[in-house]
Design an enzyme around this catalytic site. Structure first.
Site, short mmCIF file in Angstrom:
data_model
loop_
_atom_site.label_atom_id
_atom_site.label_comp_id
_atom_site.label_asym_id
_atom_site.label_seq_id
_atom_site.Cartn_x
_atom_site.Cartn_y
_atom_site.Cartn_z
N LYS A 11 0.85 -1.18 0.00
CA LYS A 11 0.00 0.00 0.00
C LYS A 11 0.89 1.23 0.00
CE LYS A 11 -3.76 1.86 2.85
NZ LYS A 11 -4.39 1.75 4.17
N HIS B 26 -0.29 4.44 0.32
CA HIS B 26 -0.91 5.59 0.98
C HIS B 26 -1.27 5.20 2.42
CE1 HIS B 26 -4.19 3.17 -0.69
NE2 HIS B 26 -4.92 3.61 0.33
#
Length: 225
Positions: A109, A111
């Site tokens: 991921k 973010h």
């Protein structure tokens, strides 16, 4: 030696929900096996209770027998996620052993908090990897690498089922993984192939037992019997 209650319950619950089957199955390795255990079908409240209770009891017993203490239980995605969460809960409730749990994402991921792992941070922690069925040991090796990459120290692994088969190197997969993690006793297991054979024998299922015995003679890791 008779089976533990949690071993018998896991075998019988596994068969009830179709997770454990006896018959003829082609494995990824190309071997034709007389049994197959699909842990993904252990997906109801009662059977998850049975499985995670068995993981927790196996870990608690192994800690008494010399498995190093650990801080985080790591369940590889996807099947390992509910198994690790449930086992961490039952370690606390039934054995007064308090640990965190974590798992990995299939894709990193970029973010929010980012990263490849979710849950208790593994950096600088002692980690026990939880896995379901070990045949070639590919998944468990991948999980070990993930934890190491994130800064954790893998002190052991716990398996639902050790198929007790000879790997490519001529040794059992379990022995190879134990070697990787620091030696004998680092990979406790709930069930081994021999336990399934013992259950079949106790219940008079002679035809299935004969096929299991034949498979054992051909592929069984005699060093891990």
């Amino acid at each position: 030696m008779s089976l533990e209650k949690y071993q018998t319950e896991l075998i019988e619950h596994g068969m009830t929900v179709g997770a454990l089957k006896f018959g003829t199955f082609t494995l990824k390795s190309g071997r034709t096996s007389p049994y197959f255990f699909n842990a993904g079908l252990l997906a109801s409240g009662p059977v998850l209770d049975t499985l995670c209770s068995a993981y927790a009891a196996t870990i608690a017993n192994a800690l008494k027998a010399g498995l190093p203490e650990f801080d985080v239980l790591f369940g590889p995605a996807y099947k390992g996620i509910p198994f690790a969460a449930g086992t961490a809960l039952l370690l606390h409730r039934d054995h007064k052993i308090d640990v965190g749990f974590a798992y990995d994402r299939k894709e990193a991921k970029d973010h929010g908090e980012g990263g490849i792992t979710v849950g208790t941070p593994v950096k600088g922690k002692r980690v026990l990897v939880l896995d379901d069925v070990a045949t070639a040991g590919t998944a468990i090796r991948g999980a070990i690498e993930t934890v190491k990459r994130e800064g954790g120290e893998v002190v052991g692994a716990v398996l639902m089922l050790d198929r007790q088969e000879v790997g490519k190197e001529g040794k059992s997969t379990l022995a190879e993984v134990e070697e990787l993690l620091g030696g004998k006793g680092r990979v406790p297991t709930i069930l081994k192939m021999k336990d399934l054979m013992r259950w079949l024998q106790e219940h008079g299922r002679t035809e299935e037992l004969a096929k299991m015995q034949e498979y054992w003679e051909q592929y069984g890791a005699k060093d891990g019997a």
